[in-house]
Design a protein around this motif. Structure first.
Motif: not given
Length: 389
Positions: A138, A164-165, A167-168
């Motif tokens: 992250k 997470l993705t 975007d993280d």
């Protein structure tokens, strides 16, 4: 969830005449597509070809392809019915990414056998980045490789394990895999995806940053399911081969990591049952002859085959696995589910093409993305990577 003489060029995939060898009926010559001539997959094909020629009199022609599309063109055209591919073969079967255009669409592909070894396929992280688990990614800098959806989806699978993705994390866009590894070495990124034995990681290990391997505890079922939902081909494995392997979360070797087969031997229905059976049997039962014929060939063993994976199995290969007592009711159920998935995708593509073939390319792709997801969800099936760029 399962655990896990040669010449280049074009030519006819199969020529008349059966080779010698009890119960193995192979033609005098076969061909398959593979990665380029400098790849380990090509070298492994050469090793298998030498065994086929020695034991069965069958010559192998390896058709090298510079990218995922060029490796699939001979299968679509009928020039060759077999590919020693990477996980992009799954995208071809799903009709996504570079195969989600008017010229392509879902392909019916069947698994023969795979090389499932002790090498990991996962993120390597810089030793000074403070990343000990996937969740620690992250806010970190993670490479995203242009034109390499398989790499980027694999990375998404790692991120999903940590909840997470994309975007993280801070996405570091690079033009190729080589530059991806260099970005970590040079301090421009903190993590990149690849094989645990990739030569570029020797440079990272020797650099001031060093390297580190996060583990993927096999008991964390929910985390694994999140990961597989994003990258269906991923599977847990005990990793025995890794550069600076003891530098992992557990501090032990082997460690609980992630892998995927490479190469993945898939075939179209144009590969006859005799070829499917004979080639599978020849490779599985001559492991001792091929294990040292090329790099990282330890996974061409019957005990390592995952029959409950993402592809249906070729009928010829099924015959062999049945003979070996591996074709259980559970495997058959999984196989039928994979066949049904391909039926759903084929029907969805036929309907969509019939109504939308005149659409502009960009609009066509976006519409197919939605149609594919809708068809899979209607059938009660998962729809990984619902959109792509």
């Amino acid at each position: 969830m399962g655990k896990l003489a040669v010449a280049t060029g074009a030519g006819l995939a199969l020529s008349a005449g059966a080779a010698f060898g009890a119960d193995v009926k192979l033609p005098n010559q076969i061909s398959w597509t593979a990665y380029g001539t400098t790849s380990s997959g090509y070298a492994q094909s050469v090793g298998i070809g030498q065994m086929l020629k020695k034991n069965y009199g069958t010559g192998l022609r390896v058709i090298p392809g510079k990218n995922d599309v060029s490796r699939m063109v001979p299968l679509r055209s009928g020039q060759s019915p077999i590919c020693a591919c990477g996980v992009a073969a799954y995208m071809a079967a799903e009709g996504t990414h570079m195969f989600g255009t008017k010229k392509w669409g879902p392909m019916r592909l069947y698994s023969l056998f795979n090389n499932i070894g002790n090498t990991g396929f996962q993120l390597v992280v810089a030793g000074d980045a403070g990343i000990k688990t996937p969740a620690d990614l992250k806010g970190k800098r993670v490479t995203w490789v242009k034109g390499a959806p398989a790499l980027n989806i694999n990375t998404a699978g790692v991120l999903a394990f940590g909840g997470l993705t994309w975007d993280d994390v801070k996405k570091v866009v690079v033009p190729g895999w080589k530059q991806s590894a260099e970005a970590v070495i040079n301090g421009q990124a903190d993590a990149t995806f690849g094989s645990t034995v990739s030569g570029a990681y020797n440079k990272l290990a020797a650099s001031p940053r060093g390297l580190f391997w996060t583990t993927f505890p096999h008991a964390e079922k929910e985390a694994w399911q999140r990961s597989i939902d994003r990258a269906p081909w991923r599977a847990p494995a005990m990793i025995k081969n890794a550069i600076d392997g003891k530098k992992n979360t557990s501090g032990n070797m082997p460690f609980e990591g992630s892998t995927q087969p490479y190469p993945i031997f898939v075939a179209t229905s144009k590969a006859s049952d005799d070829v499917g059976y004979g080639l599978t049997k020849a490779v599985m039962e001559n492991f001792d002859q091929i294990k040292d014929a090329g790099p990282a060939m330890g996974g061409y063993q019957l005990s390592r085959q995952n029959l409950k994976w993402v592809f249906p199995i070729h009928p010829g290969a099924i015959k062999y696995y049945k003979e070996k007592g591996l074709w259980t009711d559970d495997v058959e159920k999984h196989h039928q589910a994979n066949l049904k998935r391909q039926d759903v995708l084929a029907a969805a593509w036929k309907d969509y093409m019939g109504a939308n073939k005149d659409k502009a390319d960009e609009a066509f792709v976006k519409g197919w993305q939605a149609a594919r997801v809708a068809a899979l969800k209607k059938a009660g099936m998962g729809a990984p990577f619902p959109t792509w760029e």
